[in-house]
Design an enzyme around this catalytic site. Structure first.
Site, PDB file in Angstrom:
ATOM      1  N   ASP A  29     -26.592 -10.199 -39.364  1.00  0.00           N
ATOM      2  CA  ASP A  29     -26.277 -10.191 -40.798  1.00  0.00           C
ATOM      3  C   ASP A  29     -24.851 -10.664 -41.067  1.00  0.00           C
ATOM      4  OD1 ASP A  29     -24.990  -7.927 -39.754  1.00  0.00           O
ATOM      5  OD2 ASP A  29     -26.404  -6.533 -40.665  1.00  0.00           O
ATOM      6  N   HIS A  56     -30.581   2.580 -41.582  1.00  0.00           N
ATOM      7  CA  HIS A  56     -30.788   1.134 -41.714  1.00  0.00           C
ATOM      8  C   HIS A  56     -30.615   0.436 -40.367  1.00  0.00           C
ATOM      9  CE1 HIS A  56     -26.301   0.003 -42.781  1.00  0.00           C
ATOM     10  NE2 HIS A  56     -26.466   0.143 -41.487  1.00  0.00           N
TER      11      HIS A  56
HETATM   12  P1  PGA Z   1     -21.448   1.210 -36.937  1.00  0.00           P
HETATM   13  O1  PGA Z   1     -22.545   0.599 -37.903  1.00  0.00           O
HETATM   14  O2  PGA Z   1     -21.726   0.624 -35.585  1.00  0.00           O
HETATM   15  O3  PGA Z   1     -20.137   0.740 -37.478  1.00  0.00           O
HETATM   16  O4  PGA Z   1     -21.625   2.690 -36.955  1.00  0.00           O
HETATM   17  C1  PGA Z   1     -23.879   0.575 -37.506  1.00  0.00           C
HETATM   18  C2  PGA Z   1     -24.745   0.104 -38.644  1.00  0.00           C
HETATM   19  O5  PGA Z   1     -24.393   0.339 -39.822  1.00  0.00           O
HETATM   20  O6  PGA Z   1     -25.799  -0.485 -38.377  1.00  0.00           O
END
Ligand code: PGA
Length: 242
Positions: free
Chosen positions: A63, A134
């Site tokens: 993304d 998510h």
């Molecule tokens: P993070 O984010 O690795 O910064 O915890 C993971 C995500 O939101 O998919």
């Protein structure tokens, strides 16, 4: 798999990438951003210095924020350069990240899916997970059938990601994200999670009902998906599988 800590999680994830590249030097890797995979990327850089070759590898990132130019310091283009690509020998032409600065998001999403299809699909997709469950930027409620799309970020995601921005108002409200179907089409998936703040999302994803309200629960249907969790992220699982 439940491991001792973040370091071990990162090493095991790197082992999965190394194993793939040993059997398939021209593998297609799906990559993620956020805090979670930083240790994996440090590990991959170490292994590159010890002879692991990335020259035939193709990558696709999950993304990118919509509306941020690729040289913006909080863009995922920038993140990937900083944490990984500047150190490895992946040809620039083999690196794919959705263009968040496109004036034509629908066309960009279609062409991203076409590029994935053209190289024969993704061999190994690395995923993190949001506190709301998510995967990619597919927020709760996203249809499982979606492919790469322009999506709206959930308030919980804007809040969580505001730590990377000067002000909360600076966090983009939209992103281009590979869809749930794009993720489910990957041949193998490795989801990484560490820290107590992921424990509820992990328990729901692994042991809860399969539901669009908890996007990561769809992974229960994937034939080759491994969760690598530290103790804290695994702490709400009722049936811990070592
Ligand atoms: P993070 O984010 O690795 O910064 O915890 C993971 C995500 O939101 O998919």
């Amino acid at each position: 798999m439940i491991v001792k800590d973040y370091t071990e999680m990162s090493k095991l994830a790197a082992d999965a990438v190394v194993g793939l590249l040993e059997s398939k030097p021209a593998a297609v890797l799906g990559l993620a951003t956020g805090s979670t995979p930083i240790g994996l990327y440090e590990e991959l850089v170490q292994r590159y210095h010890h002879g692991l070759d990335f020259s035939q590898v193709t990558t696709f990132n999950l993304d990118e924020y919509y509306g941020l130019a690729s040289d913006h310091p909080t863009s995922y283009h920038y993140y990937m350069q900083q944490h990984l690509f500047q150190y490895l020998n992946i040809p620039a032409t083999s690196i794919n990240i959705p263009n968040g600065a496109t004036p034509e998001p629908a066309g960009e999403c279609r062409s991203y899916e076409a590029k994935i299809a053209k190289v024969g699909g993704i061999d190994l997709q690395v995923l993190g997970i949001g506190t709301n469950g998510h995967i990619g930027f597919n927020e709760p409620g996203t249809p499982f059938g979606n492919t790469t799309s322009l999506v709206n970020l959930a308030p919980a995601t804007i809040e969580a990601n505001s730590r990377f921005f000067e002000r909360r108002e600076d966090v983009p409200r939209q992103a281009l994200s590979m869809g749930i179907r794009s993720i489910m089409n990957c041949r193998r998936i490795v989801l990484l999670a560490n820290g107590e703040n992921k424990a509820n999302a992990i328990a729901a994803a692994v042991e809860g009902p399969i539901s669009e309200t908890l996007p990561a629960s769809v992974l229960q249907l994937h034939p080759d998906c491994t969760f690598i969790l530290d103790q804290a992220a695994a702490k709400n699982l009722t049936h811990s599988r070592g």
